[in-house]
Design an enzyme around this catalytic site. Sequence first.
Site, PDB file in Angstrom:
ATOM      1  N   CYS A  87       4.619  53.933  47.856  1.00 14.36           N
ATOM      2  CA  CYS A  87       5.400  55.055  48.390  1.00 14.36           C
ATOM      3  C   CYS A  87       6.124  55.782  47.254  1.00 14.36           C
ATOM      4  CB  CYS A  87       6.343  54.548  49.469  1.00 14.36           C
ATOM      5  SG  CYS A  87       7.102  55.868  50.429  1.00 14.36           S
ATOM      6  N   HIS A 196       2.981  50.795  53.216  1.00 16.82           N
ATOM      7  CA  HIS A 196       3.837  49.714  52.718  1.00 16.82           C
ATOM      8  C   HIS A 196       3.311  48.311  53.035  1.00 16.82           C
ATOM      9  CE1 HIS A 196       7.399  52.100  51.509  1.00 16.82           C
ATOM     10  NE2 HIS A 196       6.869  52.971  52.340  1.00 16.82           N
ATOM     11  N   GLU A 198       4.204  45.609  51.662  1.00 12.99           N
ATOM     12  CA  GLU A 198       5.291  44.619  51.560  1.00 12.99           C
ATOM     13  C   GLU A 198       6.048  44.445  52.869  1.00 12.99           C
ATOM     14  OE1 GLU A 198       5.530  47.654  50.804  1.00 12.99           O
ATOM     15  OE2 GLU A 198       7.582  48.404  50.692  1.00 12.99           O
TER      16      GLU A 198
END
Lengths: 225, 82
Positions: A87, A196, A198
Amino acid sequence: MTTRIGVVTFPGSLDDRDAQRAVRLAGAEPVALWHGDKDLHGVDGVVLPGGFSYGDYLRCGAISRFSPVMETIIAGAREGLPVLGICNGFQILCESHLLPGALTRNDHLHFICRDQRLRIENADTAWTGSYEAGQEIVVPLKNGEGGFVADERTLDMLEAEGRVVARYLEVNPNGSRRDIAGITNEAGNVVGLMPHPEHAVEPLTGPTTDGLGFFTSILKKLVNA
Amino acid sequence: MARVVVDVMLKPEILDPQGQAVQRALPRLGFTGIADVRQGKRFELEVEGPVDDAALARIREAAETFLANTVIEDFTVRVEDK
């Protein structure tokens, strides 16, 4: 020896803790790096996390790109240091010219936050070796300026050289050219990704655990090196 | 002190959704006849000392490396008369 992965915190980073957590769940040791400190403390790879570094002032990632830590990371990346930008981290990598193109305002102008289906197109990079080419994953996506743009020649080059790492499936959430969600540099050590992974590493907090592969990939790559 | 103005605009081929949104809002407010809007950035640099060719060259360098992202943006540099 434990694999050590640095996660940079810029003023305005949001996802540095989640990135550290993902690194730990993958089996590596997360090392907090500070934007003002040039020293990478001997890490084996670096994650540039999501967020709004420097308030997105000027352009997303434009000021972070000139921070002391980035000086060392840019030099290291050119020598093969694995770097994953997620991002805002992807925006920083484009502003650093480690990756081609740029990320612009979503074509519909709205901030978007959704669970996004992706197809892993290139499973040979330092950060995608745990996947199969063509594998579909679902991870969160959240951005206001996530539209990947580049001129046609650059887009053709990325396609021809297999440097599109991930592509949006079902909907194109931000107007990215050719549904591109992530790209890599020529050497495959630098990867930028708008969604994302994560945030998709544990069943309790993520829509899936599909994102963990990015972090186990780097571990596998470094252990086998 | 002299003022140097750097204007930064998205390249013509880059979609400008903000400009489009402004353009679409204009007729609703009664401002008709505006076919297109592009939105950009203006930087006003107050320069110490003379604005000679060397100073302008440094400002162009700053614009190229920092103020504009030349992958998607064009810029112009001009000295503003006071």
